[in-house]
Design an enzyme around this catalytic site. Structure first.
Site, mmCIF file in Angstrom:
data_model
loop_
_atom_site.group_PDB
_atom_site.id
_atom_site.type_symbol
_atom_site.label_atom_id
_atom_site.label_comp_id
_atom_site.label_asym_id
_atom_site.label_seq_id
_atom_site.Cartn_x
_atom_site.Cartn_y
_atom_site.Cartn_z
ATOM 1 C CE LYS A 36 80.580 146.870 130.380
ATOM 2 N NZ LYS A 36 81.517 145.764 130.086
ATOM 3 N NE ARG A 133 85.653 139.450 131.657
ATOM 4 C CZ ARG A 133 85.464 140.756 131.518
ATOM 5 N NH1 ARG A 133 86.085 141.608 132.311
ATOM 6 N NH2 ARG A 133 84.661 141.226 130.583
ATOM 7 C CE1 TYR A 263 82.490 162.153 161.051
ATOM 8 C CE2 TYR A 263 82.499 161.515 158.738
ATOM 9 C CZ TYR A 263 81.810 161.844 159.894
ATOM 10 O OH TYR A 263 80.446 161.856 159.882
ATOM 11 C CG MET A 311 77.310 158.292 153.254
ATOM 12 S SD MET A 311 76.136 157.503 154.363
ATOM 13 C CE MET A 311 77.176 156.303 155.187
HETATM 14 C C1 LIG Z 1 82.401 146.297 129.063
HETATM 15 C C2 LIG Z 1 82.705 145.507 127.869
HETATM 16 C C3 LIG Z 1 83.010 146.142 126.647
HETATM 17 C C4 LIG Z 1 83.264 147.619 126.513
HETATM 18 O O1 LIG Z 1 84.586 147.893 126.931
HETATM 19 P P1 LIG Z 1 85.215 149.362 126.847
HETATM 20 O O2 LIG Z 1 86.617 149.196 127.289
HETATM 21 O O3 LIG Z 1 84.414 150.198 127.799
HETATM 22 O O4 LIG Z 1 85.072 149.823 125.451
HETATM 23 C C5 LIG Z 1 83.092 145.357 125.524
HETATM 24 N N1 LIG Z 1 82.940 144.012 125.594
HETATM 25 C C6 LIG Z 1 82.707 143.371 126.757
HETATM 26 C C7 LIG Z 1 82.569 141.894 126.769
HETATM 27 C C8 LIG Z 1 82.593 144.088 127.942
HETATM 28 O O5 LIG Z 1 82.377 143.441 129.093
#
Ligand SMILES: *Cc1c(COP(=O)(O)O)cnc(C)c1O
Length: 371
Positions: A36, A133, A263, A311
């Protein structure tokens, strides 16, 4: 780095492949590679290919758009997406064999609506075990599992897996979640759902909590060679960081004592010195919170960001070290090669290594280094 390139992240796909192979051996489990967020900034397609070459059986992303992009790039491996827009159509993704993580009765209906004749939609039912979640809450198991079983019997769905996600709130909390997961597995079996896969462990539990492996682990950060543990480095885990972020020194300037830098003049030179300009900034994902703290290696020597990260650029005070325009400035990479780690940048910015690599911006050219 190549002449004329202003910002570069070198992605070592050989490292990703080796990390997957190592984690497969270590966990003795089937591995779902999590790609992802553009492969945590490394590039989803190249990461997917490298992970499969290293023995990953399956891939996972957060959403359907990410899944479709992988399919368009020719990735044919089993592929799961688990975070959905309310009411979205799953039809296009189902037509290219994307599997769906299902967290509610409504999502079950979204999935079954995408089934075609003789083409059941593959789903993994997500069980809520305390992360708070998504996931099907225990009060809804009866209704959702029964409907999933019915939809499977009439050929609309194929239930491939049951899964959940841990809070990594310590071994006690994780073991309690594992118990909750086992109750969900039993509840599903009681209505005839016994899918081939169960997966709970992400990187941290896959490495640190063997009883959570369940024969299939869902690994993200580890395949990129980074450690999810505060007290264990990549090398401690046998992993190789796959991303190196660097840029050529864009300018050098000899300045007197008392010169304000960047800055707000948060930094002033203590004596006559040389300032080197590095063409990477917060637009490129270099965290502004690491102003005055982030580490940089130039010519094998370690320096610290001087003043605020802007930036597009920041400044390093290199003292009397002979640094020239075009010299390589490395922000992070594999620390066994004498450069800072992404974890050190995370500490400098008050965040985690996941965020450091994932936020590297689109202006940074990804160059793939193949084995
Ligand atoms: C991102 C995610 C993972 C991977 O987690 P890592 O700690 O990067 O191995 C696995 N399962 C779900 C549901 C996630 O959102």
């Amino acid at each position: 780095m190549p002449t004329g390139m202003l910002r570069e992240a070198v992605i070592d796909t050989g490292a990703i492949e080796a990390n997957v192979r190592h984690l497969r051996r270590l966990t003795d489990s089937e591995l779902i590679a999590v790609v992802k967020a553009d492969g945590y900034g490394h590039g989803a397609v190249r990461t997917a290919r490298a992970a499969i070459a290293g023995g990953a059986a399956r891939l996972a992303v957060a959403d359907v758009h990410e899944a479709l992009a992988l399919r368009r790039a020719g990735i044919t491996a089993p592929l799961l997406a688990w975070l959905h827009a309310p009411g979205a159509s799953f039809a296009e993704a189902a037509s290219v064999d994307v599997e769906f993580g299902i967290s509610s009765f409504d999502q079950l209906l979204q999935a079954s609506a995408a089934a075609a004749v003789d083409r059941p939609v593959g789903v993994h039912l997500k069980i809520e075990t305390g992360l708070g979640r998504n996931g099907i809450a225990p009060a809804e198991w009866g209704m959702v599992f029964a409907e999933a079983a019915r939809l499977e019997r009439i050929g609309k769905l194929r239930v491939i897996g049951l899964f959940s996600h841990l809070a990594n709130a310590g071994p006690e909390a994780d073991r309690a979640a594992l118990k909750g997961f086992e109750r969900g597995v039993i509840a599903a079996a009681s209505v005839g759902l016994q899918p081939p896969l169960r997966h709970l462990a992400a990187t941290e539990a896959a490495i640190g909590l063997p009883e959570a492996r369940l024969g299939c682990v869902r690994v993200g950060i580890g395949i990129y060679g980074l450690s999810p543990f505060a007290d264990r480095t990549s090398a401690d885990l046998g992993l190789r960081p796959a991303m190196r972020l660097h840029a050529p020194v864009a300018a050098v300037r000899r300045v007197p004592a008392g010169q304000g830098v960047s800055y707000g003049y948060d930094y002033r030179t203590a004596r006559e010195t040389t300032l080197a300009l590095i063409p990477l900034g917060y637009a490129d994902g270099v965290p502004r919170q690491a102003s005055g703290r982030g580490p940089v290696v130039i010519g094998g020597q370690r320096f610290t960001v001087a003043g605020r990260i802007a930036m597009d650029q920041f400044v390093v005070d290199v003292g009397d070290t002979p640094v020239a325009v075009g010299d390589e400035a490395v922000l992070f990479g594999d620390p066994t090669l004498g450069v800072p780690s992404a974890t050190e940048w995370a500490e400098a910015a008050g965040t985690i290594n996941y965020e450091i690599v994932t936020r590297i911006g689109p202006r940074v050219h990804r160059t793939e280094r193949t084995p």
